[in-house]
Design an enzyme around this catalytic site. Structure first.
Site: not given
Ligand code: SAJ
Length: 404
Positions: A201, A208, A255, A316
């Site tokens: 996890k 990411r 996360c 966010f």
């Molecule tokens: N972000 C960027 N650039 C990108 C992608 C995302 O700047 O190319 C930023 C977003 O704007 C945001 C942050 O990253 O601020 C996080 O967003 P996200 O969509 O990457 O992830 P979360 O936090 O909504 O969900 C993540 C997911 N984990 C992964 O993709 C590895 C989800 O599957 C998990 O279940 C969740 O964390 C969790 O609960 O841990």
């Protein structure tokens, strides 16, 4: 079969509902009596598409009940928050408290699973805690770790269809937990040990974070070099083995901006890259705020008046109403505190009102603004025209024209 979910938050509540939907008798436990009251009326206290209808159905059928205390069951699932303390040390006190609350109820043959994101070794710690108080249950109950992987906004689908990693304290525990999840998970169930599942996890979210940090670092280099980062990434991604993510105004949510600290706190010497990625992603928000402030000062020098600035987005990430740990919100706060608030229009199309900021509709803010700052790539913003008379600071790839 009767099961108890401890924690009715963004993950616990949907998982409890999906489990009840699979025909299992579920008690959802939360220390917040308001959450318990609402759940028992079939009302969800979180925003998640499609969940409200399902909740109403399983409560009406008597399959889901909520309570402030756990009841005797056959399986217990710990789905409580694991925040970090001031110094970025993980805080597992909620996991510990939830575990302590079920220890007196445990009996031979029961299953105990932690789903909360946890530092490596937490399942082992909870196992020791359980057996300290109930030594007669040694080798007679099943203990496992099984992290969730769902994306807010798509939780119902992902809870059922995503693969899951399940790690027990012994093979029998892994099997018992896998047997439970097979009742509603259609994705593959991958079996391992508890430590590896915990680490998995943290690895997913740290990976990411590191990849986003790379994109953010590129955006800083490109800004300095006068290169359009969006075009650059698009071109680099044409390589069959390159998949660069998108830069943004920082990393938010509960996360990705949190979980890497669970590794850097416990493995400070080994996790250099993970720690640096956190630094870069945090710095990106600071850099964006500075960029806006400098642009405002330049406008005032050039035009002899203060600019009207539209700050586009508070959430966010795109197309959600979740403002928790949002870098956009942080940037708005920093820009506002640096100047006279009256010239700043704050926009968040997914929220009706905000307790601190007066919100302006996005079209009105765009029309009135001299400087438009795109912080979150909400779909509404993509419909706005390209207006060469405005200064555009595009931190999230709406316009894809500006260099930053
Ligand atoms: N972000 C960027 N650039 C990108 C992608 C995302 O700047 O190319 C930023 C977003 O704007 C945001 C942050 O990253 O601020 C996080 O967003 P996200 O969509 O990457 O992830 P979360 O936090 O909504 O969900 C993540 C997911 N984990 C992964 O993709 C590895 C989800 O599957 C998990 O279940 C969740 O964390 C969790 O609960 O841990």
């Amino acid at each position: 079969m009767k099961v108890c979910f401890l924690g009715l938050g963004y993950i616990g509540l949907p998982t409890a509902i999906i489990t009840a939907q699979a025909g299992i008798d579920v008690t959802g436990v939360d220390i917040n009596s308001k959450v318990v009251e609402l759940t028992n009326q079939g009302i969800i206290h979180i925003v998640e598409p499609g969940l409200q209808e399902l909740c109403q159905k399983v409560v009406k059928e008597g399959k889901l009940k909520a309570s402030t205390v756990p009841v005797v069951s056959d399986a217990y699932f710990i789905v409580v928050p694991t925040p970090f303390k001031g110094n970025h040390e993980p805080d597992i006190s909620f996991v510990k408290a939830a575990t302590q609350s079920v220890i007196p109820l445990l009996k031979e043959g029961d299953l105990y699973v932690i789903e909360s994101t946890s530092p490596v070794g937490t399942t082992e710690k909870m196992k020791n805690l359980i057996f300290e108080l109930r030594p007669e249950l040694k080798d007679k109950i099943y203990i496992a770790y099984c992290p969730e992987r769902v994306l807010p906004g798509n939780v119902i689908y992902e809870l059922v269809h995503n693969d899951r990693v399940i790690g027990g304290i012994n093979p029998q525990s892994t099997e018992k937990a896998a047997d439970f999840y097979s009742r509603f998970v259609q994705g593959k169930l991958h079996k391992t040990n508890a430590k590896t599942a915990e680490m998995c996890k943290l690895t997913e979210n740290s990976s990411r974070d590191v990849q986003i940090a790379f994109a953010n670092e590129l955006s800083l280099i490109c800004d300095k070099a006068g290169i359009n980062v969006w075009e650059l990434i698009e071109l680099a991604n044409k390589h069959p083995r390159v998949h660069i993510l998108q830069p943004g105004c920082g990393v938010g949510g509960h996360c990705i901006a949190v979980d890497p600290y669970f590794l850097t706190a416990d493995f400070p010497v080994q996790s250099q890259l993970i720690a640096k990625a956190r630094e870069i992603n945090n710095y990106k928000s600071f850099w964006c705020a500075e960029k806006v402030i400098n642009s405002m000062l330049k406008f005032e020098l050039d035009n002899g008046r203060k600019p009207v600035v539209a700050m586009m987005g508070l959430a966010f990430k795109p197309d959600i109403d979740d403002l928790r740990e949002s870098p956009a919100k942080h940037i708005v706060g920093k820009v506002m505190s640096s100047c006279d608030n009256s010239d700043i229009l704050v926009v968040e199309p997914n929220v009706r009102e905000h307790n601190v900021y007066k919100l302006t509709p996005y079209q009105e803010a765009f029309d009135r603004a001299d400087i438009v700052v795109y912080l979150v790539a909400h779909k509404e913003f993509k419909t706005l025209p390209r207006d060469p008379s405005k200064i555009i600071l595009d931190f999230c790839g709406i316009d894809k024209k500006s260099v930053c």
